[in-house]
Design a protein around this motif. Structure first.
Motif, PDB file in Angstrom:
ATOM      1  N   UNK A   4       0.832  -1.216   0.000  1.00 26.18           N
ATOM      2  CA  UNK A   4       0.000   0.000   0.000  1.00 26.18           C
ATOM      3  C   UNK A   4       0.865   1.264   0.000  1.00 26.18           C
ATOM      4  N   UNK A   5       0.334   2.296  -0.631  1.00 24.54           N
ATOM      5  CA  UNK A   5       1.021   3.593  -0.674  1.00 24.54           C
ATOM      6  C   UNK A   5       0.098   4.660  -0.093  1.00 24.54           C
ATOM      7  N   UNK A   6       0.593   5.344   0.921  1.00 25.47           N
ATOM      8  CA  UNK A   6      -0.147   6.462   1.499  1.00 25.47           C
ATOM      9  C   UNK A   6       0.600   7.733   1.120  1.00 25.47           C
ATOM     10  N   UNK A   7      -0.018   8.522   0.251  1.00 21.07           N
ATOM     11  CA  UNK A   7       0.647   9.722  -0.246  1.00 21.07           C
ATOM     12  C   UNK A   7      -0.122  10.963   0.167  1.00 21.07           C
ATOM     13  N   UNK A 232     -10.652  -4.690  -1.527  1.00 20.91           N
ATOM     14  CA  UNK A 232      -9.555  -5.436  -2.165  1.00 20.91           C
ATOM     15  C   UNK A 232      -8.814  -4.696  -3.272  1.00 20.91           C
ATOM     16  N   UNK A 233      -9.494  -3.789  -3.983  1.00 19.49           N
ATOM     17  CA  UNK A 233      -8.814  -3.116  -5.094  1.00 19.49           C
ATOM     18  C   UNK A 233      -8.321  -1.721  -4.750  1.00 19.49           C
ATOM     19  N   UNK A 234      -8.400  -1.342  -3.482  1.00 23.36           N
ATOM     20  CA  UNK A 234      -7.874  -0.045  -3.044  1.00 23.36           C
ATOM     21  C   UNK A 234      -6.529  -0.298  -2.360  1.00 23.36           C
ATOM     22  N   UNK A 235      -5.478   0.287  -2.930  1.00 29.11           N
ATOM     23  CA  UNK A 235      -4.118  -0.016  -2.463  1.00 29.11           C
ATOM     24  C   UNK A 235      -3.446   1.166  -1.783  1.00 29.11           C
ATOM     25  N   UNK A 236      -4.251   2.083  -1.294  1.00 32.33           N
ATOM     26  CA  UNK A 236      -3.667   3.237  -0.617  1.00 32.33           C
ATOM     27  C   UNK A 236      -4.531   4.448  -0.846  1.00 32.33           C
ATOM     28  N   UNK A 237      -3.997   5.609  -0.436  1.00 36.49           N
ATOM     29  CA  UNK A 237      -4.779   6.835  -0.541  1.00 36.49           C
ATOM     30  C   UNK A 237      -3.906   8.007  -0.949  1.00 36.49           C
TER      31      UNK A 237
END
Ligand code: 13P
Length: 257
Positions: A4-7, A232-237
């Protein structure tokens, strides 16, 4: 498995002194929480004028935090007054750059072809573009959010090589949820993020579609992030307003309310 990427997208906020302050506070807060950056990647997308200060701090303190800019030129050099080259961003250690944010599409007339050119321009210098897509309120009311957003994906990723496509980050940001406090439901986010992955399968390969991180953006806060990340298809925000507060952003990074 996708990391996951939190930006945080600071938008046009914080001068270079304030930037240093916020990054320090964020790094300390995440260190206190023993944050595992390999498990959840963290990055801040800052104004151009903050990049050198952020780079200096990240290098000096050996922070694992990624950082980048909010726009980039489609050209590498030359007579483009006011533009910033991806070569310059690479020199400043940028890992990412946001391209095609709805605010640039809306206020600066950027279309999918230009966004795609910027994405290729970033990749040309080893910087990963975070390509933003998402529908406005009119489209949502008509129930056409999926077809509209997928058309943007197709246009905005045009011309990427398979190798580039496997690394790209796509951010689904429904315009009606940006800065409005009106967050999409986790189901709304999942619907479009899943469709985006399907589109990537069609444009590229199933392996590439599986590798790409699809982020959600739009009024993300510590109180709603866990439910969104459970999809399942959300990999971060991609987080706007809430990323300007170090403690709040640290909570979001850790999916804590
Ligand atoms: P907000 O989180 O302030 O709604 O902004 C979202 C966004 O546009 C991030 O790029």
């Amino acid at each position: 498995a996708r990391t996951p990427l939190m930006a945080g997208n600071w938008k046009m906020n914080l001068d270079h002194h304030q930037a240093t302050h916020l990054v320090q506070k964020l790094a300390w807060t995440l260190k206190d929480a023993k944050h595992d950056y390999a498990a959840v990647e963290v990055a801040v997308m800052v104004p151009f004028t903050d990049l050198r200060s952020v780079q200096t701090l990240v290098d000096a303190d050996k922070l694992e935090l990624g950082y980048g800019a909010q726009d980039v030129s489609a050209h590498t050099d030359g007579a483009y007054t006011g533009e910033i080259s991806p070569v310059m961003l690479a020199k400043l250690g940028c890992r990412y750059v946001v391209v095609g944010h709805s605010e640039r599409r809306q206020y600066h007339g950027e279309d999918d072809a230009l966004v795609a050119a910027k994405a290729r321009s970033a990749f040309g210098q080893g910087i990963v573009p975070i390509v933003c897509v998402g529908e406005g309120l009119d489209i949502r009311k008509e129930g056409r959010q999926v077809e509209y957003t997928l058309a943007q994906v197709e246009g905005s990723l045009a011309g990427l090589t398979a190798e580039q496509a496997a690394q790209v980050v796509v951010a689904y940001e429904p315009v009606w949820a940006i800065g409005t406090g009106e967050v999409a439901t986790p189901e709304d986010a999942q619907e479009v993020c899943e469709a985006i992955r399907g589109k990537l399968r069609e444009m590229f390969t199933p392996e590439i579609a599986d590798a790409v991180r699809v982020l959600y953006g739009g009024s993300v806060k510590s109180g709603n992030i866990a439910a969104i990340m459970a999809k399942p298809d959300v990999d971060g925000a991609l987080v706007g307003g809430a990323s300007l507060d170090a403690e709040e952003f640290a909570k979001i990074v850790r999916y804590q309310s």
